[in-house]
Design a protein around this motif. Structure first.
Motif, PDB file in Angstrom:
ATOM      1  N   GLU A   1      40.205  46.660  45.636  1.00  0.00           N
ATOM      2  CA  GLU A   1      40.933  47.261  44.521  1.00  0.00           C
ATOM      3  C   GLU A   1      40.937  46.380  43.276  1.00  0.00           C
ATOM      4  N   ILE A   2      41.168  45.085  43.438  1.00  0.00           N
ATOM      5  CA  ILE A   2      41.368  44.236  42.265  1.00  0.00           C
ATOM      6  C   ILE A   2      40.473  42.999  42.233  1.00  0.00           C
ATOM      7  N   SER A   3      39.672  42.802  43.239  1.00  0.00           N
ATOM      8  CA  SER A   3      38.851  41.591  43.296  1.00  0.00           C
ATOM      9  C   SER A   3      37.599  41.726  42.445  1.00  0.00           C
ATOM     10  N   LYS A   4      37.163  40.579  41.949  1.00  0.00           N
ATOM     11  CA  LYS A   4      35.885  40.483  41.247  1.00  0.00           C
ATOM     12  C   LYS A   4      34.806  40.195  42.289  1.00  0.00           C
ATOM     13  N   PRO A   5      33.535  40.452  41.961  1.00  0.00           N
ATOM     14  CA  PRO A   5      32.466  40.127  42.908  1.00  0.00           C
ATOM     15  C   PRO A   5      32.572  38.668  43.364  1.00  0.00           C
ATOM     16  N   GLY A   6      32.450  38.478  44.663  1.00  0.00           N
ATOM     17  CA  GLY A   6      32.516  37.147  45.236  1.00  0.00           C
ATOM     18  C   GLY A   6      33.906  36.735  45.688  1.00  0.00           C
ATOM     19  N   GLU A   7      34.946  37.330  45.107  1.00  0.00           N
ATOM     20  CA  GLU A   7      36.304  37.005  45.531  1.00  0.00           C
ATOM     21  C   GLU A   7      36.630  37.718  46.837  1.00  0.00           C
ATOM     22  N   GLY A   8      37.550  37.147  47.575  1.00  0.00           N
ATOM     23  CA  GLY A   8      38.034  37.789  48.780  1.00  0.00           C
ATOM     24  C   GLY A   8      39.175  38.743  48.453  1.00  0.00           C
ATOM     25  N   GLU A   9      39.321  39.761  49.277  1.00  0.00           N
ATOM     26  CA  GLU A   9      40.452  40.681  49.145  1.00  0.00           C
ATOM     27  C   GLU A   9      40.800  41.216  50.530  1.00  0.00           C
TER      28      GLU A   9
END
Length: 163
Positions: free
Chosen positions: A75-83
Protein backbone atom coordinates in the motif's frame (compact mmCIF):
# COMPACT_ATOMS: atom_id res chain seq x y z
CA UNK A 1 5.80 -21.22 19.61
CA UNK A 2 6.62 -22.01 15.99
CA UNK A 3 6.44 -19.55 13.10
CA UNK A 4 6.33 -20.83 9.55
CA UNK A 5 4.98 -20.10 6.12
CA UNK A 6 1.30 -21.00 6.02
CA UNK A 7 0.39 -24.30 4.43
CA UNK A 8 -2.85 -24.64 2.44
CA UNK A 9 -4.57 -26.32 5.39
CA UNK A 10 -3.61 -23.35 7.65
CA UNK A 11 -5.23 -20.70 5.49
CA UNK A 12 -8.85 -20.95 6.72
CA UNK A 13 -7.71 -20.79 10.35
CA UNK A 14 -5.36 -17.88 9.59
CA UNK A 15 -8.31 -16.04 8.06
CA UNK A 16 -10.46 -16.65 11.13
CA UNK A 17 -7.65 -15.50 13.47
CA UNK A 18 -7.30 -12.33 11.39
CA UNK A 19 -11.03 -11.73 11.47
CA UNK A 20 -11.21 -12.31 15.23
CA UNK A 21 -8.27 -9.98 15.88
CA UNK A 22 -9.83 -7.21 13.80
CA UNK A 23 -13.44 -7.75 14.93
CA UNK A 24 -13.50 -4.67 17.15
CA UNK A 25 -12.41 -2.55 14.19
CA UNK A 26 -14.99 -3.65 11.62
CA UNK A 27 -18.74 -3.22 11.26
CA UNK A 28 -19.33 -6.98 11.31
CA UNK A 29 -20.82 -8.93 8.43
CA UNK A 30 -22.04 -5.76 6.69
CA UNK A 31 -18.43 -4.55 6.36
CA UNK A 32 -16.88 -5.37 2.97
CA UNK A 33 -13.48 -5.51 4.65
CA UNK A 34 -14.47 -8.65 6.59
CA UNK A 35 -14.16 -10.85 3.51
CA UNK A 36 -10.85 -9.16 2.68
CA UNK A 37 -9.54 -10.09 6.13
CA UNK A 38 -10.78 -13.66 5.83
CA UNK A 39 -9.39 -14.30 2.31
CA UNK A 40 -5.99 -15.69 3.22
CA UNK A 41 -5.91 -17.93 0.15
CA UNK A 42 -5.82 -14.87 -2.11
CA UNK A 43 -3.32 -13.11 0.17
CA UNK A 44 -1.05 -16.13 0.07
CA UNK A 45 -1.19 -16.27 -3.74
CA UNK A 46 -0.40 -12.56 -4.06
CA UNK A 47 1.86 -12.09 -1.02
CA UNK A 48 3.08 -14.42 1.78
CA UNK A 49 0.97 -15.53 4.72
CA UNK A 50 2.93 -16.68 7.75
CA UNK A 51 1.46 -18.31 10.85
CA UNK A 52 2.39 -18.81 14.49
CA UNK A 53 1.38 -22.02 16.24
CA UNK A 54 1.97 -23.36 19.71
CA UNK A 55 4.94 -25.73 20.05
CA UNK A 56 2.69 -28.71 20.73
CA UNK A 57 -0.02 -27.97 18.18
CA UNK A 58 -0.78 -26.90 14.62
CA UNK A 59 -3.49 -24.53 15.92
CA UNK A 60 -2.93 -21.13 14.30
CA UNK A 61 -2.69 -18.47 17.03
CA UNK A 62 -1.18 -15.65 14.98
CA UNK A 63 -0.56 -14.56 11.43
CA UNK A 64 1.04 -11.84 9.34
CA UNK A 65 1.13 -11.10 5.63
CA UNK A 66 4.51 -10.15 4.17
CA UNK A 67 4.21 -8.09 0.99
CA UNK A 68 7.31 -8.46 -1.18
CA UNK A 69 8.10 -6.24 -4.15
CA UNK A 70 5.49 -6.69 -6.87
CA UNK A 71 2.71 -7.79 -4.51
CA UNK A 72 -0.65 -6.05 -5.06
CA UNK A 73 -1.03 -6.05 -1.25
CA UNK A 74 1.59 -3.32 -0.90
CA UNK A 75 0.00 0.00 0.00
CA UNK A 76 2.61 2.57 0.99
CA UNK A 77 6.05 1.10 0.35
CA UNK A 78 8.47 2.26 -2.30
CA UNK A 79 10.24 -0.30 -4.50
CA UNK A 80 12.77 -2.20 -2.42
CA UNK A 81 11.18 -1.33 0.92
CA UNK A 82 9.55 -3.97 3.05
CA UNK A 83 5.87 -3.87 3.93
CA UNK A 84 3.59 -6.10 5.96
CA UNK A 85 -0.14 -6.25 6.57
CA UNK A 86 -2.74 -7.81 8.79
CA UNK A 87 -0.66 -8.71 11.81
CA UNK A 88 -3.14 -10.66 13.92
CA UNK A 89 -3.09 -12.64 17.16
CA UNK A 90 -6.01 -14.77 18.32
CA UNK A 91 -7.78 -12.95 21.17
CA UNK A 92 -7.25 -16.00 23.43
CA UNK A 93 -3.48 -15.89 22.77
CA UNK A 94 -2.76 -12.20 23.33
CA UNK A 95 -0.06 -11.16 25.77
CA UNK A 96 2.14 -14.19 25.02
CA UNK A 97 4.67 -12.50 22.71
CA UNK A 98 3.16 -13.82 19.48
CA UNK A 99 2.70 -10.40 17.88
CA UNK A 100 6.28 -9.42 18.76
CA UNK A 101 7.61 -12.70 17.35
CA UNK A 102 5.74 -12.13 14.08
CA UNK A 103 7.14 -8.58 13.83
CA UNK A 104 10.64 -10.00 14.46
CA UNK A 105 10.04 -12.43 11.58
CA UNK A 106 9.15 -9.51 9.29
CA UNK A 107 12.17 -7.47 10.34
CA UNK A 108 14.57 -10.39 9.92
CA UNK A 109 13.09 -11.24 6.54
CA UNK A 110 13.52 -7.74 5.13
CA UNK A 111 17.00 -7.38 6.68
CA UNK A 112 17.96 -10.59 4.89
CA UNK A 113 16.51 -9.12 1.68
CA UNK A 114 18.63 -5.95 2.23
CA UNK A 115 15.58 -3.70 2.29
CA UNK A 116 16.43 -0.15 3.35
CA UNK A 117 13.30 0.16 5.50
CA UNK A 118 9.98 -1.42 6.44
CA UNK A 119 6.69 0.48 6.40
CA UNK A 120 3.19 -0.42 7.48
CA UNK A 121 -0.24 1.10 8.08
CA UNK A 122 -2.43 0.73 11.15
CA UNK A 123 -5.56 2.18 12.66
CA UNK A 124 -4.94 4.90 15.26
CA UNK A 125 -6.89 2.89 17.88
CA UNK A 126 -4.66 -0.20 17.60
CA UNK A 127 -2.48 0.98 20.46
CA UNK A 128 -1.40 -2.51 21.60
CA UNK A 129 0.05 -3.13 18.16
CA UNK A 130 1.70 0.30 18.16
CA UNK A 131 3.55 -0.64 21.36
CA UNK A 132 4.92 -3.77 19.67
CA UNK A 133 6.10 -1.80 16.63
CA UNK A 134 7.68 0.94 18.74
CA UNK A 135 9.50 -1.62 20.94
CA UNK A 136 11.23 -2.93 17.81
CA UNK A 137 12.17 0.58 16.69
CA UNK A 138 9.38 1.56 14.30
CA UNK A 139 8.60 5.28 14.40
CA UNK A 140 5.55 7.17 13.24
CA UNK A 141 5.76 8.31 9.63
CA UNK A 142 2.90 10.84 9.34
CA UNK A 143 3.93 11.70 5.79
CA UNK A 144 2.71 8.21 4.82
CA UNK A 145 -0.68 8.42 6.59
CA UNK A 146 -3.59 7.85 4.22
CA UNK A 147 -7.28 7.03 3.94
CA UNK A 148 -8.48 4.11 1.80
CA UNK A 149 -12.08 5.34 2.29
CA UNK A 150 -13.74 8.45 3.67
CA UNK A 151 -14.48 6.56 6.91
CA UNK A 152 -11.06 4.97 7.47
CA UNK A 153 -7.89 6.88 8.35
CA UNK A 154 -4.66 4.89 8.62
CA UNK A 155 -1.45 6.00 10.27
CA UNK A 156 1.95 4.75 9.15
CA UNK A 157 5.06 3.48 10.87
CA UNK A 158 8.56 3.07 9.46
CA UNK A 159 11.65 1.18 10.56
CA UNK A 160 14.96 2.17 8.99
CA UNK A 161 17.11 -0.89 8.36
CA UNK A 162 20.05 0.91 6.76
CA UNK A 163 21.50 4.31 7.60
Amino acid sequence: MRIRRARPEDLPAAGEVTLAAYADFTEGDVDDYVEHLRDTARRDREAEVWVATRDDSDEVVGTVTICPDGSPWREISKPGEGEFRMLAVAPTARGQGIGAALVDLVVNRFRRDSAPAIVMSTLPVMTSAHRIYEAVGFVRAPELDWSPTDQVHLIAYRLELRP
